[in-house]
Design an enzyme around this catalytic site. Structure first.
Site, mmCIF file in Angstrom:
data_model
loop_
_atom_site.group_PDB
_atom_site.id
_atom_site.type_symbol
_atom_site.label_atom_id
_atom_site.label_comp_id
_atom_site.label_asym_id
_atom_site.label_seq_id
_atom_site.Cartn_x
_atom_site.Cartn_y
_atom_site.Cartn_z
ATOM 1 N N ASP A 4 -0.692 -11.951 -2.426
ATOM 2 C CA ASP A 4 0.025 -11.359 -3.546
ATOM 3 C C ASP A 4 1.283 -10.690 -2.979
ATOM 4 O O ASP A 4 1.409 -10.509 -1.764
ATOM 5 C CB ASP A 4 -0.895 -10.347 -4.237
ATOM 6 C CG ASP A 4 -0.204 -9.596 -5.353
ATOM 7 O OD1 ASP A 4 0.407 -10.246 -6.216
ATOM 8 O OD2 ASP A 4 -0.262 -8.357 -5.344
ATOM 9 N N ASP B 150 3.661 -7.840 -4.986
ATOM 10 C CA ASP B 150 3.800 -6.441 -5.402
ATOM 11 C C ASP B 150 2.492 -5.685 -5.186
ATOM 12 O O ASP B 150 1.440 -6.106 -5.674
ATOM 13 C CB ASP B 150 4.188 -6.359 -6.876
ATOM 14 C CG ASP B 150 5.499 -7.055 -7.159
ATOM 15 O OD1 ASP B 150 6.539 -6.522 -6.779
ATOM 16 O OD2 ASP B 150 5.470 -8.154 -7.764
ATOM 17 N N ASP C 137 -4.097 -6.758 -3.968
ATOM 18 C CA ASP C 137 -4.446 -5.370 -4.269
ATOM 19 C C ASP C 137 -5.020 -5.195 -5.667
ATOM 20 O O ASP C 137 -5.412 -4.087 -6.041
ATOM 21 C CB ASP C 137 -3.204 -4.489 -4.163
ATOM 22 C CG ASP C 137 -2.162 -4.874 -5.213
ATOM 23 O OD1 ASP C 137 -1.669 -6.014 -5.165
ATOM 24 O OD2 ASP C 137 -1.862 -4.046 -6.086
#
Length: 242
Positions: A13, A15, A188
């Site tokens: 990922d 961001d 995250d």
């Protein structure tokens, strides 16, 4: 301990995983709301809104602004009731402001550059799987000089569906001719973990990013890391001297 012995490639990922981009996303969101003459928001609120792509970010911002301003249409009940017309007006305004704020305050998380370089030197093909629009993803990677580390970059609009749908990960499996047990997803957010589960691939959940204020461990990743460089200790054949 999780067994990642069969991992041959890694998808990341963006961001909240590689880059803390919220300061710039918040600035763009605030500028958008101001241009639309709506109540503003805080950076912390934006931290809890990101993760599902730019359109959902704006949907949540408009919901907040309408509620704060008590500008409720007769049909307004929840965030999904923000009209498509309102989103269609807000999106180009947001895109304009985010283009201006793309890399003013964003920064790589600690250990990201060194860890990515180590993985690359160790022979792992690396991919980006983000819900951020592609037009912003590549310039951001380039600004931090990590673009050349990735063999494949998928934005939220690169395919017909984005995370938590498994399509981006199954696309990588097909492109790189991998079995599910050979691909690892690192992120995250629960969207990363749910996409990985749906695709049948292993996942590492990072505790420091954006996950709507929820414990990433509750989503059931294969492993959890508090720091980005802890990924290295979980993987086989990592050349830490590279």
């Amino acid at each position: 301990m999780a067994d990642f012995a069969k991992i041959k490639a890694i998808a990341f990922d963006l961001d909240g995983t590689l880059i803390d981009s919220v300061p710039d996303l918040a600035a763009a969101t605030q500028a958008t709301l101001a241009e639309l003459n709506l109540s503003t928001c805080t950076e912390q609120q934006v931290r809890n809104w990101v993760g599902n792509g730019a359109r959902v970010l704006m949907l949540r911002a408009l919901h907040h602004a309408y509620t704060a301003s008590e500008i409720l249409s007769p049909s307004f009940a929840e965030s999904t009731s923000v009209s498509e017309d309102a989103l269609d007006v807000a999106m180009p305004v947001f895109m304009k402001h985010y283009q201006l704020h793309l890399q003013k305050h964003s920064q790589l998380y600690v250990g990201v550059l060194e860890t990515l370089n180590t993985l690359k030197v160790s022979g792992y093909p690396l991919a980006i799987v983000t819900n951020k629009p592609y037009r912003f993803t590549v310039p951001l990677l380039t600004a931090f000089e990590i673009d050349k580390l990735f063999s494949l970059v998928l934005g939220g609009d690169s395919l017909d569906k984005m995370k938590p749908d498994p399509l981006p990960l199954t696309h990588i499996l097909n492109e790189w001719q991998l079995e599910p047990e050979q691909l690892l997803m690192v992120g995250d957010s629960k969207n990363d973990i749910f996409a990985a589960k749906a695709a049948g691939v292993s996942s590492i959940g990072l505790t420091y990013g954006y996950n709507y204020g929820e414990d990433i461990g509750l989503s059931g990743p294969t492993a959890v890391c508090e720091q980005f460089n802890q990924i290295l200790a979980l993987l086989p054949s990592v050349n830490t001297n590279g």
